[in-house]
Each structure stands twice: as C-alpha cells, then as structure tokens.
Write a protein that holds these residues in place. Structure first.
Motif, PDB file in Angstrom:
ATOM      1  N   GLU A 142       0.836  -1.198   0.000  1.00 24.04           N
ATOM      2  CA  GLU A 142       0.000   0.000   0.000  1.00 24.04           C
ATOM      3  C   GLU A 142       0.864   1.238   0.000  1.00 24.04           C
ATOM      4  N   GLN A 143       0.504   2.173  -0.823  1.00 21.73           N
ATOM      5  CA  GLN A 143       1.057   3.520  -0.789  1.00 21.73           C
ATOM      6  C   GLN A 143      -0.166   4.410  -0.793  1.00 21.73           C
ATOM      7  N   GLY A 144      -0.303   5.231   0.175  1.00 22.88           N
ATOM      8  CA  GLY A 144      -1.526   6.006   0.292  1.00 22.88           C
ATOM      9  C   GLY A 144      -2.565   5.175   1.011  1.00 22.88           C
ATOM     10  N   SER A 145      -3.823   5.403   0.689  1.00 18.95           N
ATOM     11  CA  SER A 145      -4.900   4.713   1.401  1.00 18.95           C
ATOM     12  C   SER A 145      -5.410   3.475   0.673  1.00 18.95           C
ATOM     13  N   LYS A 146      -4.885   3.201  -0.525  1.00 18.73           N
ATOM     14  CA  LYS A 146      -5.368   2.069  -1.317  1.00 18.73           C
ATOM     15  C   LYS A 146      -4.210   1.147  -1.689  1.00 18.73           C
ATOM     16  N   PRO A 147      -4.505  -0.130  -1.929  1.00 20.01           N
ATOM     17  CA  PRO A 147      -3.445  -1.050  -2.352  1.00 20.01           C
ATOM     18  C   PRO A 147      -2.969  -0.717  -3.761  1.00 20.01           C
ATOM     19  N   CYS A 148      -1.775  -1.147  -4.069  1.00 23.51           N
ATOM     20  CA  CYS A 148      -1.222  -0.939  -5.407  1.00 23.51           C
ATOM     21  C   CYS A 148      -1.812  -1.968  -6.371  1.00 23.51           C
ATOM     22  N   LEU A 149      -1.663  -1.706  -7.654  1.00 22.74           N
ATOM     23  CA  LEU A 149      -2.144  -2.604  -8.702  1.00 22.74           C
ATOM     24  C   LEU A 149      -0.962  -3.182  -9.464  1.00 22.74           C
ATOM     25  N   ALA A 150      -0.979  -4.481  -9.675  1.00 29.08           N
ATOM     26  CA  ALA A 150       0.017  -5.159 -10.502  1.00 29.08           C
ATOM     27  C   ALA A 150      -0.629  -5.396 -11.861  1.00 29.08           C
ATOM     28  N   ILE A 151       0.016  -4.913 -12.912  1.00 33.09           N
ATOM     29  CA  ILE A 151      -0.511  -5.040 -14.265  1.00 33.09           C
ATOM     30  C   ILE A 151       0.509  -5.789 -15.106  1.00 33.09           C
ATOM     31  N   SER A 152       0.062  -6.831 -15.787  1.00 33.41           N
ATOM     32  CA  SER A 152       0.953  -7.654 -16.607  1.00 33.41           C
ATOM     33  C   SER A 152       0.701  -7.367 -18.080  1.00 33.41           C
ATOM     34  N   GLN A 153       1.799  -7.296 -18.837  1.00 36.39           N
ATOM     35  CA  GLN A 153       1.716  -7.083 -20.274  1.00 36.39           C
ATOM     36  C   GLN A 153       2.845  -7.828 -20.968  1.00 36.39           C
ATOM     37  N   ARG A 154       2.547  -8.369 -22.147  1.00 34.17           N
ATOM     38  CA  ARG A 154       3.600  -8.965 -22.972  1.00 34.17           C
ATOM     39  C   ARG A 154       4.440  -7.825 -23.551  1.00 34.17           C
ATOM     40  N   VAL A 155       5.735  -8.055 -23.642  1.00 35.82           N
ATOM     41  CA  VAL A 155       6.622  -7.098 -24.296  1.00 35.82           C
ATOM     42  C   VAL A 155       6.592  -7.419 -25.787  1.00 35.82           C
ATOM     43  N   SER A 156       6.317  -6.417 -26.604  1.00 37.77           N
ATOM     44  CA  SER A 156       6.208  -6.610 -28.054  1.00 37.77           C
ATOM     45  C   SER A 156       7.456  -7.260 -28.627  1.00 37.77           C
ATOM     46  N   ASN A 157       7.254  -8.186 -29.545  1.00 39.02           N
ATOM     47  CA  ASN A 157       8.325  -8.854 -30.280  1.00 39.02           C
ATOM     48  C   ASN A 157       9.376  -9.500 -29.381  1.00 39.02           C
ATOM     49  N   SER A 158       8.962 -10.052 -28.248  1.00 38.82           N
ATOM     50  CA  SER A 158       9.911 -10.745 -27.372  1.00 38.82           C
ATOM     51  C   SER A 158       9.171 -11.822 -26.587  1.00 38.82           C
ATOM     52  N   ASN A 159       9.925 -12.595 -25.868  1.00 34.99           N
ATOM     53  CA  ASN A 159       9.351 -13.616 -24.984  1.00 34.99           C
ATOM     54  C   ASN A 159       9.441 -13.150 -23.546  1.00 34.99           C
ATOM     55  N   GLN A 160       9.123 -11.890 -23.329  1.00 33.45           N
ATOM     56  CA  GLN A 160       9.187 -11.332 -21.987  1.00 33.45           C
ATOM     57  C   GLN A 160       7.825 -10.829 -21.551  1.00 33.45           C
ATOM     58  N   LEU A 161       7.664 -10.819 -20.242  1.00 35.62           N
ATOM     59  CA  LEU A 161       6.459 -10.296 -19.612  1.00 35.62           C
ATOM     60  C   LEU A 161       6.863  -9.088 -18.780  1.00 35.62           C
ATOM     61  N   SER A 162       6.141  -8.018 -18.945  1.00 33.57           N
ATOM     62  CA  SER A 162       6.377  -6.804 -18.162  1.00 33.57           C
ATOM     63  C   SER A 162       5.387  -6.780 -17.008  1.00 33.57           C
ATOM     64  N   SER A 163       5.900  -6.576 -15.801  1.00 34.34           N
ATOM     65  CA  SER A 163       5.051  -6.438 -14.617  1.00 34.34           C
ATOM     66  C   SER A 163       5.130  -4.985 -14.167  1.00 34.34           C
ATOM     67  N   LEU A 164       4.027  -4.283 -14.311  1.00 32.97           N
ATOM     68  CA  LEU A 164       3.962  -2.864 -13.967  1.00 32.97           C
ATOM     69  C   LEU A 164       3.296  -2.707 -12.612  1.00 32.97           C
ATOM     70  N   LEU A 165       3.842  -1.836 -11.797  1.00 36.10           N
ATOM     71  CA  LEU A 165       3.260  -1.572 -10.489  1.00 36.10           C
ATOM     72  C   LEU A 165       2.735  -0.143 -10.477  1.00 36.10           C
ATOM     73  N   TYR A 166       1.432  -0.007 -10.245  1.00 36.42           N
ATOM     74  CA  TYR A 166       0.783   1.294 -10.139  1.00 36.42           C
ATOM     75  C   TYR A 166       0.310   1.481  -8.709  1.00 36.42           C
ATOM     76  N   CYS A 167       0.647   2.622  -8.114  1.00 42.68           N
ATOM     77  CA  CYS A 167       0.240   2.910  -6.744  1.00 42.68           C
ATOM     78  C   CYS A 167      -0.421   4.276  -6.679  1.00 42.68           C
ATOM     79  N   GLU A 168      -1.232   4.448  -5.651  1.00 41.50           N
ATOM     80  CA  GLU A 168      -1.949   5.704  -5.444  1.00 41.50           C
ATOM     81  C   GLU A 168      -0.958   6.817  -5.100  1.00 41.50           C
ATOM     82  N   GLN A 169      -1.066   7.899  -5.834  1.00 37.67           N
ATOM     83  CA  GLN A 169      -0.292   9.106  -5.555  1.00 37.67           C
ATOM     84  C   GLN A 169      -1.245  10.281  -5.764  1.00 37.67           C
ATOM     85  N   GLY A 170      -1.611  10.909  -4.668  1.00 40.35           N
ATOM     86  CA  GLY A 170      -2.643  11.941  -4.748  1.00 40.35           C
ATOM     87  C   GLY A 170      -3.978  11.258  -4.939  1.00 40.35           C
ATOM     88  N   ASN A 171      -4.722  11.694  -5.932  1.00 37.04           N
ATOM     89  CA  ASN A 171      -6.016  11.059  -6.175  1.00 37.04           C
ATOM     90  C   ASN A 171      -6.019  10.235  -7.465  1.00 37.04           C
TER      91      ASN A 171
END
Length: 183
Positions: A142-171
């Motif tokens: 948690e950062q702020g008053s809400k839990p963070c979000l983990a977002i998964s995406q394939r990396v274009s033209n590769s065999n990799q997975l991107s794990s993005l972390l989004y957290c609350e900052q302000g509103n």
C-alpha cells in the motif's frame, strides 16, 4: 539437520552451494505466489450486476467519444472486476472493439470517494497473456490509502512479460515500478 549439512560439506563441498541455490529458487517461486493478493482470483462480471448503473453509465460517457452516428455502447456488455473489499477498486472492460486500438483496449479504474466515484487510472492494455497470468490484480503493498495494482503485459516482439506496479499518488494511480521476466 546440522548433521546432514556437515556430512554434505565433508563429502561434497559444492553440494551446499547447490542446496542453497535450490532452496533460493523454491523460496522465490513460493513468494511469487504471494506477490499478488488473493484478489487476483477476481473474475470479470457484468457491470450492471456488480456496480450501480449510474457508475456504469458515467464510465461509458466519460471514457468513450462516440459520434451521434455511432450506435451507443450496450451497457449490458460492459464487464467489471472488483478488486478489494474495504475500499474496492472497479476495473472496467468496455468489451467493445470501438475502444480498442493498436495499443490494446481501454481499461479504466474507479474508486469510491465518499458518495461518489472517481476515475483513478486509465490505460490501454493488451489482454493477450499466458494462461494463469492476471491482467490486473491487487498487490500486497500500500502507498496512500489504497493497495497498489500489478498489471501484466507482454513485451512486443519478445518472450518477456512486463510487470507494472501502479500505486496511489494523490487522487490518481501512477506507475512506480516495472520489472521483466521471461515467458
């Protein structure tokens, strides 16, 4: 247990290194399961069954720019995933090609703020992921008053997975980290 390690060390000095590496791998794989909270099991549902119809209508009106010639989005096709219990986040999938493009499809996240709802994140995401990898899930941080979000995406033209972390900052939610792993 210490007798076993002493015997291994005396007979095969490098076996302790191998055992240590294997234990590390087991721990890392075990912790990977804890990376995403139990909310990752949340399923997409019909939005009209889960959230107030006024919120669904607001999400459609605020996030689509259909012309008067376009047929309106069918509110019954809109999907939502509810993440969290105490302060839930509502992730909308409009389930229409009209809100998709080369970067993926539009997903928006709303959070309840008192009696109203506020848009906290808007992203184009590609839902084409390996089986068992959630597109969006709560992260046990948690950062702020809400839990963070983990977002998964394939990396274009590769065999990799991107794990993005989004957290609350302000509103709003902001990207705070990105890591990569092989598929």
């Amino acid at each position: 247990m210490s007798k076993i390690f002493k015997q291994l060390r005396s007979r095969h000095p490098f076996s302790l290194v191998v055992v240590g590496v294997l234990l590390s791998i087991v721990v890392v794989l075990g912790l990977r399961g804890f990376w995403i909270s139990s909310a990752s099991a949340a399923q997409w549902q019909s939005a009209t069954r889960v959230v107030p119809e006024a919120l669904v209508a607001r999400a459609i009106a605020s996030n689509s720019s259909l012309t008067s010639k376009d047929p309106p989005l069918d509110i019954s096709n809109v999907k939502v995933m509810v993440l969290g219990q105490q302060a839930p986040l509502y992730v909308f999938d409009f389930n229409t090609p009209k809100l998709c493009g080369a970067a993926g499809c539009l997903y928006v996240v709303y959070a309840q703020q008192g009696e109203s709802y506020q848009l906290v994140l808007s992203l184009y995401l590609n839902r084409n992921l390996p089986k068992g990898i959630p597109l969006i899930a709560l992260k046990d941080v948690e950062q702020g008053s809400k839990p963070c979000l983990a977002i998964s995406q394939r990396v274009s033209n590769s065999n990799q997975l991107s794990s993005l972390l989004y957290c609350e900052q302000g509103n709003r939610y902001q990207r705070v980290n990105e890591s990569f792993s092989s598929l």
